[in-house]
Enzyme design. Structure first.
Site, PDB file in Angstrom:
ATOM      1  N   GLU A 531     -21.533  28.155  -7.458  1.00  0.00           N
ATOM      2  CA  GLU A 531     -20.461  27.798  -8.408  1.00  0.00           C
ATOM      3  C   GLU A 531     -20.112  28.973  -9.315  1.00  0.00           C
ATOM      4  O   GLU A 531     -18.947  29.190  -9.659  1.00  0.00           O
ATOM      5  CB  GLU A 531     -20.869  26.589  -9.252  1.00  0.00           C
ATOM      6  CG  GLU A 531     -20.793  25.252  -8.526  1.00  0.00           C
ATOM      7  CD  GLU A 531     -21.989  24.981  -7.628  1.00  0.00           C
ATOM      8  OE1 GLU A 531     -22.951  25.778  -7.656  1.00  0.00           O
ATOM      9  OE2 GLU A 531     -21.966  23.973  -6.902  1.00  0.00           O
ATOM     10  N   HIS A 598     -23.995  13.432 -11.772  1.00  0.00           N
ATOM     11  CA  HIS A 598     -22.739  13.510 -11.023  1.00  0.00           C
ATOM     12  C   HIS A 598     -21.618  12.700 -11.671  1.00  0.00           C
ATOM     13  O   HIS A 598     -20.613  12.432 -11.025  1.00  0.00           O
ATOM     14  CB  HIS A 598     -22.927  12.983  -9.587  1.00  0.00           C
ATOM     15  CG  HIS A 598     -23.454  13.992  -8.626  1.00  0.00           C
ATOM     16  ND1 HIS A 598     -24.710  14.546  -8.736  1.00  0.00           N
ATOM     17  CD2 HIS A 598     -22.900  14.576  -7.531  1.00  0.00           C
ATOM     18  CE1 HIS A 598     -24.905  15.398  -7.746  1.00  0.00           C
ATOM     19  NE2 HIS A 598     -23.818  15.442  -6.998  1.00  0.00           N
TER      20      HIS A 598
END
Ligand SMILES: Cc1ncc(C[n+]2csc(CCOP(=O)(O)OP(=O)(O)O)c2C)c(N)n1
Ligand SMILES: [Mg+2]
Length: 821
Positions: A531, A598
């Site tokens: 990321e 999440h």
């Protein structure tokens, strides 16, 4: 579409051993005399190399004296900021830069004065005078040049040398006439016209940004290479490792189209001075004895890793010459371990408590400038008197720069709201540049997703019954984003799209379904699970003039890209004083149903960091228009998308226009008009607010005005204030944990600006200050329509006969805050 890289059990289960091969260490063994005899260098080159090293030494010595003594050659000055000096490392910088052209771009670290000067001096030597004049008169409106012109110069090259020394020093001294108007300073100074790109105060920060620069050169087929100048201690940093992974992806050789095959043109140049600040990489903080071994196994060439003697400019120059050929052959990237030694402290206040006097003396005895001087004399490339004259001249040049840069009347500071003016560039493009041949694989009309969407209704409501249409029948939120993106993909060749599982898989939530069949690999590819590098490379790609659209699958993964988002993406436009643009669009999906790691809405973090535009649409119409605006703007946009909304169809506008359109970023939208109270929503809570408003209307006859924030930064309060003036009451809601959320920023500002119009306090309803629980228990955590009624009843206006399900009292709030939840 599947890839053709078939993995067979037979092949991968075969018994074998892996031979990693050899990594050269200090193999350069020629003298200056050898180089002159071979015609690889001239005596003039030797004198230039010497001069460049001496100029750097004098520049850094000047700063050292200014910092420690408060004066240099009789010029008194107190410099408050940092000065990470590279006395002793001059040969590494000059040897590296000597053969680089202005198309070769260097990125660096906090210790980059020497690299900036070396690269600038190489550029000045190579550029025709007319180009130098054009650069100096054009850059920052000629403000830097106007100061330098006060000093006598022999010719344009001499003037350019004065310009380089002054522009850098004025930047270090935080002056408006510095290369970055004083907004970068010592650790971040740079000058793109000479190929000197941002230097980074975050250790290792250039590791992935430089890869993005090289990606741009590859994708856009531009000349030159990129070099990441980073310290040996940065070899432990995530951005460096992630950058190296992204630089060596196998797909560059296996899957990219033939004309785009080959490795990235990037050199990871570790300026290996054996130390972090006081921590020693070799033997203490790292496991290697030779840093170059880090390249082993990164690709089939071991990253072309090599250790070279950075105390000898000729060894470094030779390495760059050879490695440039490697890159031209498509075998990049390259790792260079450039051995060097910092004689100066980490900073002038460094007490050298971490190294012995003996070690320091050993390296001073092997001083790179003295060693090279001896080589020049031995090779008879110059006389001692000529070299002395070079040293004298360097002193005079640096003194002149110091005199000009330290004088506040000549070199003023940026005043007023000068910084505010460069935070964003706000330069939306009305027309897109088009695409070159080969940028798409088929005409837009032949794209199967485009064809499927064409069969759908553009309104989300059934024209006969007014019932909501499903995604299979009407254009959805994910279709709308796709439409904006594919339009840009077909009209802007600068656009590249990448992230995890973006190709073949269609992006984690199928927004990209259909893109793979239209876009070749060099415009749409799967990134490694990095990321940080996904965002960091986008930053580098944008700095070069490209337009990256990158994606983080879940908002929760922002932590992995924290530095790249908060320190890089957000800052380089302003730190460049507006010279660089940062048109990066970062899509971040906000999850639900997947628990604590999440399902978090961290939009407030991006809104908190100055320099980012933050968008959070809730309807297909807004999503399409705002995505188009983000992709045609010039500023970094973090584009939040709630996973709850991908399937929603348009319920507020008449339809989602099939045509391309943009919507202004920063303007909230009244989704439903009302007179009794206002609900301001962020993201997916819009739909729960609608449910609550329906109940309020039906059960209590209250008319609710609903305003959708749509964006967090910038934010135009006018429509909200107008609404509050009418209703006198406002409740704000979002899915973010309430403490520290953007809701609270909005609430505080509204309270301040609309105090006179308010009949009740501003009320916020966010998620609980807990971890997000499992899907089955989310109703305990995220705001529900009933929570809004509870809060309205308790704080805004009593609802006759209503019994709140939740305790919204101040007592409870005090108690939960006392408990930290
Ligand atoms: C991410 C980050 N961590 C820590 C620091 C503080 N710091 C500044 S320089 C430095 C040492 C860097 O060593 P190296 O990368 O070898 O570069 P050198 O200073 O030797 O040139 C540290 C720890 C920082 N600026 N950034
Ligand atoms: Mg170091």
């Amino acid at each position: 579409m599947v890839k053709q890289l078939v993995i067979t059990p037979e092949e991968v289960r075969r018994a074998e051993t892996i031979d990693l091969g050899t990594i050269p260490v200090n193999q350069y063994n020629r003298t200056l005399a050898d180089e002159l005899r071979a015609g690889a260098l001239t005596a003039e080159d030797a004198r230039h190399i010497f001069r460049d090293m001496v100029l750097i030494r004098e520049f850094e010595t000047m700063l050292d004296e200014i910092k420690r003594l408060g004066k240099y050659r009789g010029i008194a000055y107190a410099h408050q900021g940092p000065a990470h000096l590279s006395i002793g490392q001059e040969a590494a910088a000059v040897g590296e830069a000597y053969l680089l052209g202005v198309d070769d771009h260097i990125f660096g670290s906090h210790r980059s004065h020497g690299e900036i000067l070396a690269k600038g001096l190489a550029a000045i030597r190579q550029l025709p005078e007319a180009d130098l004049t054009r650069i100096m008169t054009g850059y920052l409106g000629g403000d830097t040049l106007k100061v330098v012109e006060k000093e006598a110069a022999r010719d344009t090259k001499d003037l350019a040398l004065n310009y380089l020394l002054y522009g850098l020093l004025a930047e270090i001294f935080a002056r408006a006439t510095g290369f970055n108007r004083g907004l970068g300073g010592s650790m971040h100074a740079f000058f793109p016209p000479f190929g000197i790109y941002p230097n980074n105060a975050i250790v290792g920060g250039s590791g992935d940004i430089a890869v993005g620069s090289a990606l741009y050169k590859k994708v856009q087929q531009r000349p030159g290479i990129t070099i990441a100048n980073i310290g040996d201690a940065s070899s432990a940093c995530g951005p460096v490792w992630e950058g190296m992974q992204m630089a060596t992806m196998g797909q560059y050789w296996t899957l990219w189209e033939p004309e785009y095959r080959g490795g990235l043109p990037v050199i990871f140049a570790f300026m290996d001075n054996f130390y972090g600040m006081g921590g020693q990489t070799r033997g203490e903080t790292m496991g290697f004895t030779r840093l170059a071994t880090l390249g082993a196994g990164l690709n089939r060439w071991n990253f072309h890793a090599e250790t070279v003697d950075g105390n000898n400019p000729l060894a470094v120059l030779d390495a760059i010459r050879r490695k440039k050929t490697v890159i031209e052959n498509g075998e990049g990237p390259v790792l260079l371990d450039i051995l060097t030694y910092r004689q100066s402290g980490h900073s002038p206040s460094d007490a050298n408590s971490y190294r012995t006097r003996e070690e320091l003396e050993l390296w001073k005895a092997a001083d790179a400038i003295q060693e090279f001087k001896a080589q020049i004399l031995r090779a008879q490339a110059a006389t001692e008197a000529e070299l002395d004259a070079i040293v004298r001249l360097a002193g005079e040049k640096v003194e002149a720069a110091c005199r000009l840069a330290s004088d506040l009347t000549i070199s003023p500071r940026l005043t007023g709201d000068g910084i505010a003016r460069v935070m964003f560039s706000h330069a939306a493009e009305a027309t897109l540049p088009g695409i070159p041949a080969g940028a798409v694989r088929k005409p837009l009309a032949e794209n199967t997703r485009v064809q499927q969407i064409a069969k759908k209704r553009r309104s989300g409501l059934d024209p006969a019954t007014g019932a909501k249409l499903s995604e299979s029948k009407a254009v959805s939120f994910r279709d709308a984003i796709f439409e904006a993106i594919i339009h840009h993909a077909y009209h802007d060749g600068r656009l590249v799209i990448y992230g995890e599982e973006n190709r073949d898989w269609d992006g984690a939530f199928a927004v990209y379904r259909g893109l793979t069949e239209s876009l070749p690999y060099h415009r749409l590819f799967n990134a490694p699970i990095s990321e940080g590098a996904i965002v960091g490379t986008a930053v580098g790609y944008a700095m070069e003039g490209g337009r990256p659209l990158v994606e983080l699958m879940y908002c929760d993964f922002m932590g992995r890209a924290g530095d790249e988002i908060f320190n890089q993406l957000s800052k380089w436009q302003a730190m460049s004083a507006g010279v660089l643009r940062m048109p990066v669009v970062l899509r971040i999906s906000v999850g639900s149903k997947y628990g604590a790691q999440h399902s978090q809405d961290w939009s407030a973090m991006t809104a908190h960091v100055p320099g980012l535009k933050v968008v959070f649409p809730a309807t297909p119409y807004d999503a399409k228009g705002l995505m188009a605006a983000a992709l045609s703007g010039s500023d970094p946009v973090v584009f939040f998308e709630s996973q709850r909304l991908y399937g929603v169809t348009e319920a507020f506008q008449k339809e989602v226009p099939a045509e391309y359109y943009t919507l202004p970023i920063g303007v909230p939208d009244v989704k439903r008009a009302g007179t009794d109270l206002t609900i301001l929503t962020i993201g997916a809570t819009l739909y729960r607010a609608i449910e609550a408003a329906d109940r309020l209307q039906q059960e209590f006859g209250l008319s609710v005005e609903i305003v959708d924030a749509r964006s967090l930064v910038p934010f135009d309060y006018a429509p909200v204030l107008e609404s509050v003036r009418k209703t006198g009451r406002i409740l704000l809601t979002s899915d973010a944990c309430e403490r520290g959320s953007y809701l609270q920023t909005l609430a505080a500002t509204i309270q301040e600006l609309a105090f006179e119009s308010l009949d009740a306090p501003v009320v916020t309803v966010g998620a609980k200050n807990w971890i997000t629980p499992a899907a089955e228990q989310e109703n305990l955590f995220f705001p529900q329509p009933s929570w809004l009624l509870d809060a309205i009843h308790t704080h805004l206006t009593p609802l006759p006969g209503y019994h709140p399900q939740q305790d919204c009292s101040h007592e409870r709030k005090l108690r939960t805050h006392r408990q930290g939840v």
